[in-house]
Write a protein that holds these residues in place. Sequence first.
Motif: not given
Lengths: 112, 116
Positions: B31, B33, B47-49, B54-56, B67-68, B74, B97
């Motif tokens: 994880y 962020s 944003h976080y991943s 996977i990012t959100d 992007s990751r 990150f 997670q």
Amino acid sequence: GQQVMQIPQYQHVQEGEDFTTYCNSSTTLSNIQWYKQRPGGHPVFLIQLVKSGEVKKQKRLTFQFGEAKKNSSLHITATQTTDVGTYFCAGSWGGATNKLIFGTGTLLAVQP
Amino acid sequence: NAGVTQTPKFQVLKTGQSMTLQCAQDMNHEYMSWYRQDPGMGLRLIHYSVGAGITDQGEVPNGYNVSRSTTEDFPLRLLSAAPSQTSVYFCASRNGQGRSGANVLTFGAGSRLTVL
């Protein structure tokens, strides 16, 4: 979105006095964490509380999580100049533990 | 272990310029962020991943891209900087997670950005 309200914004104490900062959420938290940020530094993890009514101690610091898991407090006994900094609470809700939302922080100033 | 490394430490941009804030961690954390810190506003999640690819979005994602492509990196991109993006930016990572025992964030030293 979810929010954590933190009070006070600023507290000035004489060395040796006690200090408390409070955090409140309008909805039930999954857990709450506390961080300390020294002036010019980055946040550093202090503790995590998960259980209803939980109380944890670290030397002169006492952390509490409310019975309803909607509020938390950090109490420092007999402050020292090394306690200076901003104290943040940070919470997550439900299954959304990937979103850790911080309170606005309490800046503690300690006068020697 | 270096922990979480952010570059640059300081940056001055003109309105409309683009730039990327770099963040790298060597702890094999899943994880990562990005937060921004403004006076009186605390730390706000951008944003976080939760893992590579996977990012959100967080609380304040507008104006920022992420992007990751690897576990370690990150980056945070500002495509067209605005004065409202003047802030201190912190990258943070953690293991797991969201498992309750693995929720602790490790922060980088921060990147101070000024947009004129």
